[in-house]
Scaffold this motif. Structure first.
Motif, PDB file in Angstrom:
ATOM      1  N   GLU B  49      41.658 -42.717  23.634  1.00 57.37           N
ATOM      2  CA  GLU B  49      42.649 -43.167  24.469  1.00 57.37           C
ATOM      3  C   GLU B  49      43.639 -43.810  23.897  1.00 57.37           C
ATOM      4  OE1 GLU B  49      39.412 -41.479  26.247  1.00 57.37           O
ATOM      5  OE2 GLU B  49      39.149 -43.668  25.723  1.00 57.37           O
ATOM      6  N   MET B  50      43.566 -43.956  22.624  1.00 56.41           N
ATOM      7  CA  MET B  50      44.558 -45.002  21.990  1.00 56.41           C
ATOM      8  C   MET B  50      46.153 -44.346  22.030  1.00 56.41           C
ATOM      9  SD  MET B  50      43.387 -47.669  20.745  1.00 56.41           S
ATOM     10  CE  MET B  50      42.460 -47.755  22.426  1.00 56.41           C
ATOM     11  N   SER B  51      46.368 -42.912  22.361  1.00 59.08           N
ATOM     12  CA  SER B  51      47.724 -42.688  22.678  1.00 59.08           C
ATOM     13  C   SER B  51      47.836 -43.141  23.880  1.00 59.08           C
ATOM     14  CB  SER B  51      47.653 -41.081  22.485  1.00 59.08           C
ATOM     15  OG  SER B  51      47.483 -40.764  21.234  1.00 59.08           O
ATOM     16  N   PHE B  52      47.307 -43.116  25.021  1.00 59.11           N
ATOM     17  CA  PHE B  52      47.796 -43.588  26.211  1.00 59.11           C
ATOM     18  C   PHE B  52      47.881 -45.006  25.935  1.00 59.11           C
ATOM     19  CE2 PHE B  52      47.287 -43.238  30.811  1.00 59.11           C
ATOM     20  CZ  PHE B  52      47.297 -44.349  31.208  1.00 59.11           C
ATOM     21  N   VAL B  53      47.249 -45.975  25.473  1.00 54.80           N
ATOM     22  CA  VAL B  53      47.231 -47.131  25.071  1.00 54.80           C
ATOM     23  C   VAL B  53      48.540 -47.599  24.451  1.00 54.80           C
ATOM     24  CG1 VAL B  53      46.577 -49.281  23.928  1.00 54.80           C
ATOM     25  CG2 VAL B  53      44.825 -47.877  25.362  1.00 54.80           C
ATOM     26  N   ASN B  54      48.991 -46.844  23.410  1.00 52.51           N
ATOM     27  CA  ASN B  54      50.111 -46.808  22.609  1.00 52.51           C
ATOM     28  C   ASN B  54      51.282 -46.622  23.414  1.00 52.51           C
ATOM     29  OD1 ASN B  54      51.451 -47.017  20.502  1.00 52.51           O
ATOM     30  ND2 ASN B  54      51.383 -45.075  19.504  1.00 52.51           N
ATOM     31  N   ALA B  55      51.135 -45.637  24.182  1.00 53.14           N
ATOM     32  CA  ALA B  55      52.397 -45.331  25.290  1.00 53.14           C
ATOM     33  C   ALA B  55      52.620 -46.490  26.103  1.00 53.14           C
ATOM     34  CB  ALA B  55      51.974 -43.849  26.056  1.00 53.14           C
ATOM     35  N   LEU B  56      51.861 -47.364  26.632  1.00 54.94           N
ATOM     36  CA  LEU B  56      52.083 -48.496  27.413  1.00 54.94           C
ATOM     37  C   LEU B  56      53.025 -49.336  26.741  1.00 54.94           C
ATOM     38  CD1 LEU B  56      48.501 -49.547  28.339  1.00 54.94           C
ATOM     39  CD2 LEU B  56      50.049 -48.493  30.019  1.00 54.94           C
ATOM     40  N   ASP B  57      53.317 -49.207  25.452  1.00 58.97           N
ATOM     41  CA  ASP B  57      54.298 -49.923  24.844  1.00 58.97           C
ATOM     42  C   ASP B  57      55.712 -49.362  25.045  1.00 58.97           C
ATOM     43  OD1 ASP B  57      52.987 -52.262  24.025  1.00 58.97           O
ATOM     44  OD2 ASP B  57      52.422 -51.290  22.162  1.00 58.97           O
ATOM     45  N   ARG B  58      55.767 -48.302  25.248  1.00 58.40           N
ATOM     46  CA  ARG B  58      56.955 -47.314  25.420  1.00 58.40           C
ATOM     47  C   ARG B  58      57.459 -46.751  26.760  1.00 58.40           C
ATOM     48  NH1 ARG B  58      54.724 -45.805  20.653  1.00 58.40           N
ATOM     49  NH2 ARG B  58      54.206 -43.655  21.596  1.00 58.40           N
ATOM     50  N   VAL B  59      56.684 -46.915  27.717  1.00 60.75           N
ATOM     51  CA  VAL B  59      56.868 -46.308  29.116  1.00 60.75           C
ATOM     52  C   VAL B  59      56.909 -47.612  29.992  1.00 60.75           C
ATOM     53  CG1 VAL B  59      56.206 -44.763  30.825  1.00 60.75           C
ATOM     54  CG2 VAL B  59      55.937 -44.169  28.347  1.00 60.75           C
ATOM     55  N   ASP B  60      57.974 -47.731  30.822  1.00 56.58           N
ATOM     56  CA  ASP B  60      57.669 -48.963  31.484  1.00 56.58           C
ATOM     57  C   ASP B  60      57.219 -48.585  32.993  1.00 56.58           C
ATOM     58  OD1 ASP B  60      59.181 -50.706  29.866  1.00 56.58           O
ATOM     59  OD2 ASP B  60      61.140 -49.812  30.459  1.00 56.58           O
ATOM     60  N   GLY B  61      56.825 -49.530  33.622  1.00 52.55           N
ATOM     61  CA  GLY B  61      56.324 -49.379  35.119  1.00 52.55           C
ATOM     62  C   GLY B  61      54.991 -49.353  35.397  1.00 52.55           C
ATOM     63  N   MET B  62      54.291 -49.372  34.494  1.00 53.84           N
ATOM     64  CA  MET B  62      52.437 -49.167  34.540  1.00 53.84           C
ATOM     65  C   MET B  62      51.975 -50.755  34.158  1.00 53.84           C
ATOM     66  SD  MET B  62      49.988 -47.316  35.617  1.00 53.84           S
ATOM     67  CE  MET B  62      50.388 -45.781  35.251  1.00 53.84           C
ATOM     68  N   ARG B  63      51.291 -51.266  35.136  1.00 46.65           N
ATOM     69  CA  ARG B  63      50.464 -52.373  34.798  1.00 46.65           C
ATOM     70  C   ARG B  63      49.081 -51.924  34.524  1.00 46.65           C
ATOM     71  NH1 ARG B  63      49.258 -57.302  39.079  1.00 46.65           N
ATOM     72  NH2 ARG B  63      47.668 -58.493  37.819  1.00 46.65           N
ATOM     73  N   ALA B  64      48.823 -52.295  33.180  1.00 42.35           N
ATOM     74  CA  ALA B  64      47.504 -52.121  32.695  1.00 42.35           C
ATOM     75  C   ALA B  64      46.638 -53.222  32.898  1.00 42.35           C
ATOM     76  CB  ALA B  64      47.385 -51.385  31.445  1.00 42.35           C
ATOM     77  N   VAL B  65      45.517 -53.094  33.499  1.00 43.85           N
ATOM     78  CA  VAL B  65      44.738 -54.292  33.456  1.00 43.85           C
ATOM     79  C   VAL B  65      42.979 -53.923  32.814  1.00 43.85           C
ATOM     80  CG1 VAL B  65      43.198 -55.655  35.596  1.00 43.85           C
ATOM     81  CG2 VAL B  65      45.581 -54.873  35.894  1.00 43.85           C
ATOM     82  N   LEU B  66      42.840 -55.001  32.033  1.00 42.31           N
ATOM     83  CA  LEU B  66      41.659 -54.380  31.273  1.00 42.31           C
ATOM     84  C   LEU B  66      40.310 -54.835  31.912  1.00 42.31           C
ATOM     85  CD1 LEU B  66      40.369 -53.689  28.493  1.00 42.31           C
ATOM     86  CD2 LEU B  66      40.562 -55.841  27.760  1.00 42.31           C
ATOM     87  N   CYS B  67      39.572 -54.045  32.084  1.00 48.63           N
ATOM     88  CA  CYS B  67      38.095 -54.263  32.451  1.00 48.63           C
ATOM     89  C   CYS B  67      37.114 -54.288  31.574  1.00 48.63           C
ATOM     90  CB  CYS B  67      37.972 -53.452  33.625  1.00 48.63           C
ATOM     91  SG  CYS B  67      39.214 -53.286  35.086  1.00 48.63           S
ATOM     92  N   LEU B  68      36.168 -54.859  31.459  1.00 47.29           N
ATOM     93  CA  LEU B  68      35.121 -55.010  30.423  1.00 47.29           C
ATOM     94  C   LEU B  68      33.996 -54.206  30.529  1.00 47.29           C
ATOM     95  CD1 LEU B  68      35.301 -58.725  29.055  1.00 47.29           C
ATOM     96  CD2 LEU B  68      36.736 -56.644  28.660  1.00 47.29           C
ATOM     97  N   PHE B  69      33.821 -53.314  31.878  1.00 47.93           N
ATOM     98  CA  PHE B  69      32.985 -52.547  32.227  1.00 47.93           C
ATOM     99  C   PHE B  69      33.515 -51.572  32.917  1.00 47.93           C
ATOM    100  CE2 PHE B  69      29.575 -50.918  34.908  1.00 47.93           C
ATOM    101  CZ  PHE B  69      28.822 -50.301  33.725  1.00 47.93           C
ATOM    102  N   GLU B  70      33.250 -50.155  32.985  1.00 49.02           N
ATOM    103  CA  GLU B  70      34.156 -48.995  33.638  1.00 49.02           C
ATOM    104  C   GLU B  70      33.735 -49.364  35.122  1.00 49.02           C
ATOM    105  OE1 GLU B  70      32.292 -48.778  30.878  1.00 49.02           O
ATOM    106  OE2 GLU B  70      33.134 -47.473  29.362  1.00 49.02           O
ATOM    107  N   GLY B  71      32.529 -49.611  35.485  1.00 47.16           N
ATOM    108  CA  GLY B  71      32.352 -50.033  36.864  1.00 47.16           C
ATOM    109  C   GLY B  71      33.281 -50.865  37.407  1.00 47.16           C
ATOM    110  N   VAL B  72      33.679 -51.670  36.777  1.00 51.44           N
ATOM    111  CA  VAL B  72      34.741 -52.810  37.238  1.00 51.44           C
ATOM    112  C   VAL B  72      36.141 -52.023  37.623  1.00 51.44           C
ATOM    113  CG1 VAL B  72      36.075 -54.985  36.797  1.00 51.44           C
ATOM    114  CG2 VAL B  72      33.638 -54.736  36.292  1.00 51.44           C
ATOM    115  N   ALA B  73      36.513 -51.214  36.727  1.00 48.65           N
ATOM    116  CA  ALA B  73      37.589 -50.357  36.779  1.00 48.65           C
ATOM    117  C   ALA B  73      37.652 -49.591  38.034  1.00 48.65           C
ATOM    118  CB  ALA B  73      37.753 -49.642  35.344  1.00 48.65           C
TER     119      ALA B  73
END
Lengths: 536, 536
Positions: B49-73
Motif C-alpha cells: 500500500e506504499m503507493s497509496f501512502v505516497n499519494a497522500l502527499d500529493r492529493v489533497d482532501g483525504m484525512r488518513a487516520v492511522l490505526c495499529l490494528f485493522e479491526g480498529v480501522a
C-alpha cells in the motif's frame, strides 16, 4: 430431551461401553480429540461454545488455555505445533471469532503446520435466520484451511473430529477446521472415535535422490534450500555431512518456521530479503536443491525487479517436496555420496559485549546472544530491527529459532506463547518489533495467566520502520506531511512497560547497554513471563 | 517506466486536463475517492500500500487516520459512517490485513452501513507465486462484502473506485471492497473518475402504507419494530405521532445501530434479549409493523426454545424494507392516519444520584446519565453490565446511542473512535465491558493520536459475565474447575489504567460512587481522550 449433566457425568469415560446418548456432542468431541493426541486447546469461547466449555469439566485430558483475542489462540496453536510436533485445538466463536484468528491461521498455513480449529456455529435450526452473528462460517474457514467440515449433527461429531485431526496431522501439516453447530454439541451423541492413522511424510523416490546426487557429483556449485524437518535433528546432520563432503552451501528461506541454530549445530545461511541481494547471493549456483520448500520468490514485487529470485543459469531441483520425508531423503543422499565425515558445526563463541552507551539494534542482539540459555526457543518477529543481526546468534547457545512464516505480522508473541505451553522446561525468548507487537499484545495476558517462561524483548523504535524503507521503492525520497504519520509511532509513544503490567507481566524499560544487560540477566535467571522494552 | 514523483507532482489536480499517465493508479484512486465524498481513510498500510501512502502527499482532501490494528480501522469506518451519513475508506494490507478487519466488517454489514475497503494485493505479476503473504484476497473479502472487485490494472482503478463508493452508498449502506494490486497503484493511470450517483432509499409503495394504516385502524394492538432512519429525526417524529394517535407501541431491536434518545426525544422500547422475555414482551400484539428491520429472532438458539420471537397470533407486516425510505413511509402513514398531534416526548429528568459506597453496574449508568452532555454520542458495548440499566439514559440529555449491531464484540471502542472523527464537536462516551474491550484495545492509541474527544468507561467486572450466565443454558449449574477459568478474568487482573496510559490516554481507576462522580465531572469538563476504569 437434553439429559442433565448429572445423568451422564459418571459414565463418560472413553473406554467404557456406553449406553446410547450417554454423552452429548461436545463430550464426544472432547474425548475424540484427546484420544487423537490433541491435549491443548487455545480457547476464546462464546455462547455457542458453552457446551464445549461445560464438557471440559467432565472429560479429562484437555488443557484449555484462555486467550483474550482469537489471533492469540491461533498463533499459539501454531507455535505449540511447531514445538510439540502435534496439533493443538483452537476453540473459536462463529464466523467473526474465526475471522479474528484468520491472520495467524494464514501464517500457520504457510509454515505449514497442523492446527485443528473447532468453530462454534448457531444451532442448525437457527442458521436460516439472520441473527446478528449469523454468517457463512465455512466461507471464512475456507480462506485459510486445507480441510473444512461442518458436523451435520451430534451423531457425526466424533467421526468428524477424528477426521479433522487426521487432516491436520497429514504431512507436512494442514489447517483443519471443524464447524460445530451448537445443537450438535448439546444433543445426545455417539461414542467417541478412536484416533485415525497419522498420514506421515511420503518417501522420496530413488530417482529424486539420484538426480540430486548427480548434480552434487557434477562438480558445479550446488546450494540446498532447506525448510521444515531438514533444518533440525537428523535431517540437518545429514545436510551437514553432504555439505562437508561436497562443498554444497546450505541455505534456508528468508523466514523459516523452525531452525536449530547455535553452537554445535550445522550452520545454515539465510537467504537475503530484498530481491537484488537474494539473486546476488545465489549467483553462480548451478543447481539449487529444494528440500521442503519452493524455489525462492520475492516477499513483495517492486517496479522493474523480478519476482523469481533464482539467478539465470541456476536450475532448481526438487529433492523433497514439503509433504515428503526430507530427513530420510537427506540421509539417503548422504549415503549415496558416501558422505560419512561429520559436518562442521558452529563453534560456541558468545557475541562480543557491545560498547557502553545508548542501545542499538545490534547491541540488543549481542546481549540477547550473550544471555541466551541452552536449549532456549527464540520466537523472532523483530523485523527490521533484528534482521541484520541474525548472524550474531549463530555461535550462541544452541536453540530453536521460530520465525514469521506467512508475513502476517502479529504472530511472534502468540507463537512464543504456544511454544512455551509445548515446552514448559525451556526458556522462550520473544524478540518483537513494537509495531508488530501491537497486533496481538493480548498474548501477554495468557503468558501471565499460565505463568509461561517467556521473556519478551521489544525493540522500541517507535515506527513502522520497514515501511519507511519501503516508501523509497515506490519513488518517494521521503515521507511527506501526510504519508509520514502513517509510518511513525511517536505520537503518542507506546509505553510497553505499562502495557505489559496492565496484563500482569512484570516489565522494565532500558535505554542503554548496561540497563539491558541487567534486565536480561534478571529475566534469564528466573522463570515466568517478563517484558523488556529496549529503546533503540 | 514509473515516473518520478517530481515529474507529476504539480500536475495532479483532479479538475485539470492532464496528459495521459500524469498520475499513477494510487493518485487516480485517491482523487476519485475524494471526488466521491470519501474524505477519511482509516489505515493500517503495509508494503503493498506504499503507493497509496505516497499519494497522500500529493492529493489533497483525504484525512488518513492511522490505526495499529485493522479491526480498529474497520470498526472506526463503521462508527464514522453511522454518524457522518457517508462512508469512510479503510486501507488494509492484503488478505491477512483484511482478515484482521473482518469481524468489525461483519458488524458493519449487519448495521448495515457504507464502508469502502481498499485492500492492497501483490502486484499482478507476482500473484502466481506462493510468496508468504499470497492469499485469495477476494475470498476473504466475499465473507463480509456486498460488492467485491479487483482492479485489473491502473487504467480501471479510478472507475472501479467510483463504482465501489456507489456500491457502498447504495441504500441502506453496503460493504464495498476494492482489491488494488500494487502495480495497479504504481503504474501510470487514467484520469480520476467523477462521483457516480448515490443510489438512495427506494420509495415505499402506497399498498404498504395502506396495509399498515388498515392494521392501525383495526383497533387491535399494534407495535412498530424500528431500525435505521426510523429511529431519528423526522422518521422518529412521525413514528411518535402515529403512536400518539393510535396507541401503537414503538420498539427497537435489542441491539440497534443508532437511535436518538434522551430528553425531548420520542421514547422507544427496547426488545428484551432472551427469547422468553422477548416473546412475553410482544405477547398480545396483533400486528408487528417492521420498519427497516426483520421480524425478531433470537440472538442465539437454546435447547427447547424457539428461534422466532414473534408470539403466536402476532402477524409481522413490512412497512419499509431496510433499503426503502422509512422516513417518508412513516410520514405518509402518519398523514394517512391524520396523526397531526405532536408525539409525547421523554422528559428531562436526571437519574437519581446513587447511594455512596461501592460501585454497582447501576450506579455507573446513573452517574453517566447525570453527566452526559447535550448532544453526546454514546457507543454502548457494555454487554451484561450496562444492559439492565439502559432505561436510565432515556430521560438524560438528548444523545445518539450506537450499539453493537452484529454481535462480534470488539466494536465499541473503534465505533467510538470513528464517531469522534465524524463529529469533532460532540462528546463521545464509550461504555465498555472489560472482556470485549480487550479485542480492539488498540483503538485507544488512535484516540490519543487524533486527540479525539472520547471518554471511555470500562465496567471492570473481570469476567466474561455473559458466558457465566450462558453456561446455565446448556445444563450446567455452575462452572467447574476447568470451565470456570474460560470465563473468569481475575488471574491476572487487567489494569485498564496502565493499558490506557500505555497508549497515551489519561486514565483513572475508581471503585466507589464518589470516585466515579469526580472522574466523570473531570472528563466531561474537558476535551480529549480519557479512560475511567470502574471497578464493579
Amino acid at each position: 430431551m437434553v439429559r442433565s449433566p448429572q445423568d451422564r457425568s459418571e459414565a463418560a469415560g472413553a473406554g467404557e461401553i456406553l449406553p446410547p446418548g450417554a454423552m452429548n456432542g461436545a463430550e464426544s468431541l472432547l474425548h475424540t480429540l484427546v484420544a487423537s493426541g490433541v491435549e491443548v486447546c487455545f480457547a476464546n469461547p462464546g455462547t455457542s461454545e458453552m457446551s464445549f466449555v461445560n464438557a471440559l469439566d467432565r472429560v479429562d485430558g484437555m488443557r484449555a488455555v484462555l486467550c483474550l483475542f482469537e489471533g492469540v489462540a491461533t498463533g499459539a496453536a501454531d507455535g505449540y505445533a511447531r514445538m510439540a510436533g502435534k496439533p493443538a485445538a483452537t476453540l473459536l466463536h462463529l464466523g467473526p471469532g474465526l475471522a479474528n484468528g484468520l491472520a495467524n491461521l494464514h501464517n500457520a498455513r504457510k509454515v505449514p503446520i497442523s492446527v485443528v480449529n473447532i468453530i462454534g456455529n448457531h444451532a442448525s435450526t437457527h442458521q436460516r435466520f439472520d441473527a446478528p452473528l449469523t454468517s457463512d462460517v465455512a466461507a471464512f474457514a475456507h480462506t485459510v484451511s486445507h480441510w473444512v467440515a461442518s458436523s451435520a449433527g451430534p451423531r457425526t461429531v466424533a467421526a468428524d473430529a477424528a477426521r479433522a485431526v487426521q487432516a491436520a496431522r497429514t504431512a507436512p501439516g494442514q489447517i483443519a477446521s471443524l464447524i460445530l453447530a451448537a445443537d450438535a454439541a448439546w444433543l445426545p451423541a455417539e461414542r467417541p472415535s478412536p484416533a485415525l492413522p497419522v498420514i506421515g511424510p511420503a518417501p522420496v523416490s530413488d530417482l529424486a535422490i539420484a538426480q540430486s546426487a548427480r548434480a552434487l557429483r557434477a562438480g558445479k556449485p550446488v546450494a540446498f534450500l532447506l525448510r521444515g524437518e531438514a533444518l533440525r535433528g537428523r535431517g540437518l546432520q545429514a545436510a551437514g555431512r553432504i555439505a562437508a563432503a561436497t562443498g554444497a552451501r546450505l541455505v534456508c528461506d528468508t523466514f523459516t518456521p523452525r531452525i536449530e541454530r547455535g553452537a554445535g549445530r550445522v550452520p545454515v545461511e539465510r537467504l537475503p530479503y530484498r530481491p537484488g541481494p537474494a539473486i546476488a547471493f545465489l549467483q553462480g549456483t548451478a543447481t539449487l536443491i529444494l528440500v521442503g520448500t519452493q524455489a525462492p520468490v520475492g516477499f513483495f514485487a517492486y517496479p522493474d525487479q523480478p519476482s523469481e529470485l533464482t539467478p539465470p543459469g541456476c536450475e532448481p531441483l526438487v529433492l523433497a517436496h514439503p509433504h515428503e520425508d526430507a530427513t530420510a531423503a537427506l540421509e539417503a543422499l548422504a549415503d549415496a555420496l558416501g558422505a560419512k565425515a561429520p559436518p562442521s558445526l558452529s563453534p560456541f563463541r558468545l557475541p562480543d559485549m557491545p560498547a557502553d552507551g545508548a542501545l542499538t539494534d545490534e547491541a540488543v542482539m549481542r546481549l540477547v546472544g550473550r544471555y541466551l540459555p541452552d536449549n532456549a526457543i527464540v520466537s523472532d518477529e523483530s523485523i527490521t530491527a533484528g534482521f541484520p543481526h541474525y548472524p550474531l546468534l549463530e555461535t550462541a547457545a544452541p536453540h530453536d529459532c521460530l520465525q514469521l512464516a506467512g508475513g502476517a505480522i502479529g504472530d511472534g508473541m502468540p507463537v512464543a506463547t504456544g511454544a512455551a505451553v509445548a515446552c514448559p522446561d525451556r526458556k522462550v525468548v520473544s524478540l518483537q518489533a513494537d509495531g508488530s507487537a501491537m497486533y496481538t499484545l493480548q498474548a501477554l495476558w495468557t503468558q501471565a495467566r499460565e505463568r509461561l517462561d517467556v521473556t519478551t524483548v521489544i525493540y522500541a523504535n517507535r515506527a513502522y520502520k520497514v515501511l519507511l524503507d519501503e516508501l523509497r521503492f515506490v519513488g518517494a525520497d521521503r515521507a511527506g506531511s501526510n504519508a509520514f504519520p502513517m509510518l511513525d509511532l511517536h505520537d503518542p509513544v507506546l509505553d510497553w512497560v505499562k502495557l505489559a503490567e496492565g496484563m500482569g507481566v512484570e516489565a522494565v524499560r532500558v535505554d542503554d547497554t548496561r540497563g539491558l544487560d541487567a534486565a536480561l540477566k534478571s529475566a534469564m535467571g528466573q522463570r515466568g513471563p517478563r517484558l523488556i522494552e529496549a529503546l533503540v
